[in-house]
Design an enzyme around this catalytic site. Structure first.
Site, PDB file in Angstrom:
ATOM      1  N   GLN A 116       0.858  -1.192   0.000  1.00  0.00           N
ATOM      2  CA  GLN A 116       0.000   0.000   0.000  1.00  0.00           C
ATOM      3  C   GLN A 116       0.892   1.240   0.000  1.00  0.00           C
ATOM      4  O   GLN A 116       1.710   1.416   0.897  1.00  0.00           O
ATOM      5  CB  GLN A 116      -0.904   0.014   1.244  1.00  0.00           C
ATOM      6  CG  GLN A 116      -1.871   1.196   1.273  1.00  0.00           C
ATOM      7  CD  GLN A 116      -2.785   1.183   2.500  1.00  0.00           C
ATOM      8  OE1 GLN A 116      -2.512   0.509   3.499  1.00  0.00           O
ATOM      9  NE2 GLN A 116      -3.867   1.924   2.417  1.00  0.00           N
ATOM     10  N   HIS A 167      -8.031   2.056  -0.720  1.00  0.00           N
ATOM     11  CA  HIS A 167      -8.530   2.075  -2.108  1.00  0.00           C
ATOM     12  C   HIS A 167      -8.632   0.650  -2.624  1.00  0.00           C
ATOM     13  O   HIS A 167      -7.698  -0.110  -2.564  1.00  0.00           O
ATOM     14  CB  HIS A 167      -7.701   2.980  -3.018  1.00  0.00           C
ATOM     15  CG  HIS A 167      -6.222   2.744  -2.995  1.00  0.00           C
ATOM     16  ND1 HIS A 167      -5.429   3.092  -1.915  1.00  0.00           N
ATOM     17  CD2 HIS A 167      -5.396   2.208  -3.917  1.00  0.00           C
ATOM     18  CE1 HIS A 167      -4.162   2.777  -2.199  1.00  0.00           C
ATOM     19  NE2 HIS A 167      -4.118   2.242  -3.398  1.00  0.00           N
TER      20      HIS A 167
END
Ligand SMILES: [Zn+2]
Length: 156
Positions: free
Chosen positions: A90, A96
């Site tokens: 990430q 997301h």
């Protein structure tokens, strides 16, 4: 949160569908046509911080957005992916959830899509590995997706 690209005001230009607590945005540098993201409206780093009802909302919304994308981009296949925590790759510390519509033959090995979604922290999901849409192309796609999502009651 300061300097978070998903908390920046400009993100509203990319939004094509909404639920109570989530947005769907089009990726400025799509891996394949239709590559979109589900993001929480409020800054959150991990999906594990979500309540049960928030997780349910995200999953149902992602399902509805995926149906919309498959219709618009004329396919049945898709990948879903989340990188949660830096140790998992990430790079933007705001949840997301990737939705990547897939078509037969888009890759010689269908599983090879994964390295292609590597984010680039500097720019919103731009990547050194793929081309970025210009603002005209981006606005056109987002406008079309908004129109489609209104039919589904996903944009208000
Ligand atoms: Zn944020």
């Amino acid at each position: 949160m300061e300097h978070c690209p998903f908390c920046a005001k400009e993100i509203s230009r990319s939004v094509f569908a909404k639920s109570e607590n989530f947005y769907a945005i089009y990726n400025i540098a799509p891996v394949f046509p239709g590559h979109s993201l589900i993001i929480p409206k409020e800054h959150a780093t991990s999906i594990l911080d979500f309540s049960e009802s928030r997780l349910t909302e995200m999953t149902l919304f992602a399902g509805n957005v995926t149906r919309l994308l498959l219709r618009v981009f004329k396919t049945e296949g898709f990948n879903w992916s989340v990188q949660d925590n830096e140790t998992a790759g990430q790079t933007i510390a705001h949840v997301h959830f990737h939705i990547v519509p897939r078509k037969e033959g888009d890759l010689s090995v269908p599983g090879d899509w994964y390295p292609m979604i590597q984010d680039n922290a500097g720019e919103i999901l731009d990547s050194i590995f793929r081309d970025k849409l210009d603002s005209g192309q981006m606005d056109k796609i987002v406008a079309h997706l908004r129109k489609e999502s209104r039919k589904d009651g996903l944009f208000y």
